[in-house]
Enzyme design. Sequence first.
Site, PDB file in Angstrom:
ATOM      1  N   LYS A  54      49.443  30.010  43.726  1.00 14.87           N
ATOM      2  CA  LYS A  54      48.197  29.797  44.097  1.00 14.87           C
ATOM      3  C   LYS A  54      47.634  28.742  43.245  1.00 14.87           C
ATOM      4  O   LYS A  54      46.969  27.742  43.661  1.00 14.87           O
ATOM      5  CB  LYS A  54      47.254  30.878  44.103  1.00 14.87           C
ATOM      6  CG  LYS A  54      47.472  31.848  45.124  1.00 14.87           C
ATOM      7  CD  LYS A  54      46.790  33.211  45.024  1.00 14.87           C
ATOM      8  CE  LYS A  54      47.044  34.165  45.985  1.00 14.87           C
ATOM      9  NZ  LYS A  54      46.679  35.668  45.743  1.00 14.87           N
ATOM     10  N   GLN A  98      42.784  39.246  42.806  1.00  8.60           N
ATOM     11  CA  GLN A  98      44.119  39.647  43.333  1.00  8.60           C
ATOM     12  C   GLN A  98      44.467  41.323  43.375  1.00  8.60           C
ATOM     13  O   GLN A  98      43.701  41.944  42.627  1.00  8.60           O
ATOM     14  CB  GLN A  98      45.348  39.213  42.276  1.00  8.60           C
ATOM     15  CG  GLN A  98      46.571  39.303  42.880  1.00  8.60           C
ATOM     16  CD  GLN A  98      46.984  38.712  44.029  1.00  8.60           C
ATOM     17  OE1 GLN A  98      46.567  37.514  44.336  1.00  8.60           O
ATOM     18  NE2 GLN A  98      47.877  39.183  44.846  1.00  8.60           N
ATOM     19  N   ASP A 121      38.874  35.249  50.215  1.00  6.93           N
ATOM     20  CA  ASP A 121      39.805  36.205  50.880  1.00  6.93           C
ATOM     21  C   ASP A 121      39.128  36.699  52.288  1.00  6.93           C
ATOM     22  O   ASP A 121      39.833  37.538  52.955  1.00  6.93           O
ATOM     23  CB  ASP A 121      39.901  37.351  50.074  1.00  6.93           C
ATOM     24  CG  ASP A 121      41.273  37.368  49.291  1.00  6.93           C
ATOM     25  OD1 ASP A 121      42.309  36.697  49.600  1.00  6.93           O
ATOM     26  OD2 ASP A 121      41.449  37.935  48.149  1.00  6.93           O
TER      27      ASP A 121
HETATM   28  N1  GUN Z   1      47.346  40.889  47.492  1.00  8.72           N
HETATM   29  C1  GUN Z   1      48.282  40.476  48.629  1.00  8.72           C
HETATM   30  N2  GUN Z   1      47.762  39.938  49.316  1.00  8.72           N
HETATM   31  C2  GUN Z   1      46.597  39.521  48.932  1.00  8.72           C
HETATM   32  C3  GUN Z   1      45.412  38.589  49.622  1.00  8.72           C
HETATM   33  O1  GUN Z   1      45.430  38.129  50.550  1.00  8.72           O
HETATM   34  N3  GUN Z   1      44.426  38.509  48.636  1.00  8.72           N
HETATM   35  C4  GUN Z   1      44.214  39.344  47.589  1.00  8.72           C
HETATM   36  N4  GUN Z   1      43.181  39.039  46.827  1.00  8.72           N
HETATM   37  N5  GUN Z   1      45.129  39.943  47.054  1.00  8.72           N
HETATM   38  C5  GUN Z   1      46.457  40.133  47.696  1.00  8.72           C
END
Ligand code: GUN
Length: 300
Positions: A54, A98, A121
Amino acid sequence: MTATTIDGKAFAAQVRGKVAEHVTRLKADHGITPGLAVVLVGEDPASQVYVRSKGKMTVEAGMKSVEHRLDADTSEADLLAVVDQLNNDPEIHGILVQLPLPGHLNEDLVINSINPEKDVDGFHISNVGLLGTGQKSMVPCTPLGCLMMLRAHHGSLSGMDAVVIGRSNIVGKPMAQLLLGDSCTVTIAHSRTKDLADVVQRADIVVAAVGRPEMVPGDWIKPGATVIDVGINRLDAPERGEGKTRLVGDVHYESCAEVAGAITPVPGGVGPMTIACLLANTVTACCRANGLAEPEGLTA
Ligand code: GUN
């Protein structure tokens, strides 16, 4: 019939290109650089890979990337203080905590402490409610990526029968809301659904998001249907050598591809779209925060 492959990798590259163009314009015309902060608590290896990727793509799109890596035993109060600081940082337009968080931390509480306008998100309860009532919101990245691919392939989705397999808050439920928003007739199927094969056989669009390797076989698919495979499951692959693994989705690709009209592969389908949509959401959040027009084609 042999299905058209929906190339998520190429599509994601296009989305990231559009994001980068928009970032260039924001900088040149307004002196604004969109900023994304990612908060990682603990050392979950898969999460570390995601977070690194990311950060790299955020920078490649010309945006500011901030990472907060906190120890696995970080207290809730300390984590909330980091979120609060990011909520109040004018250079940060998107915040992602996350998941999963270590067990002693309350995920709902932490997610709902993020300023909803920075919740890239789309997990904050306000954004869930806005999406559910058809109002402007931040939209969860994976379902947004699926929707973009479906729209690009079909144009209008109006009147199509869609089945979403899986009822998670991250994918299944928001996916169903988005398909409903595009006037599909939507069924959400899950582990207790009776005769799943029959439900799936009626669908023009199948979105599989259950986390069970290759659970949807080709003979469940209506000829010509579009299959979107959200699953990413790692299986042992001793035939490739000792200790080797391979990635498979929630659908059995080979048999489904013989019947479907279009299908996303794993890897290279939905996966790359998730990060591309995170970047898109960050630009959208930045534009909204500054009262500027949102980029076209990057939101639901
Ligand atoms: N863990 C796995 N996929 C995601 C996501 O799309 N967002 C977040 N914050 N954590 C994740």
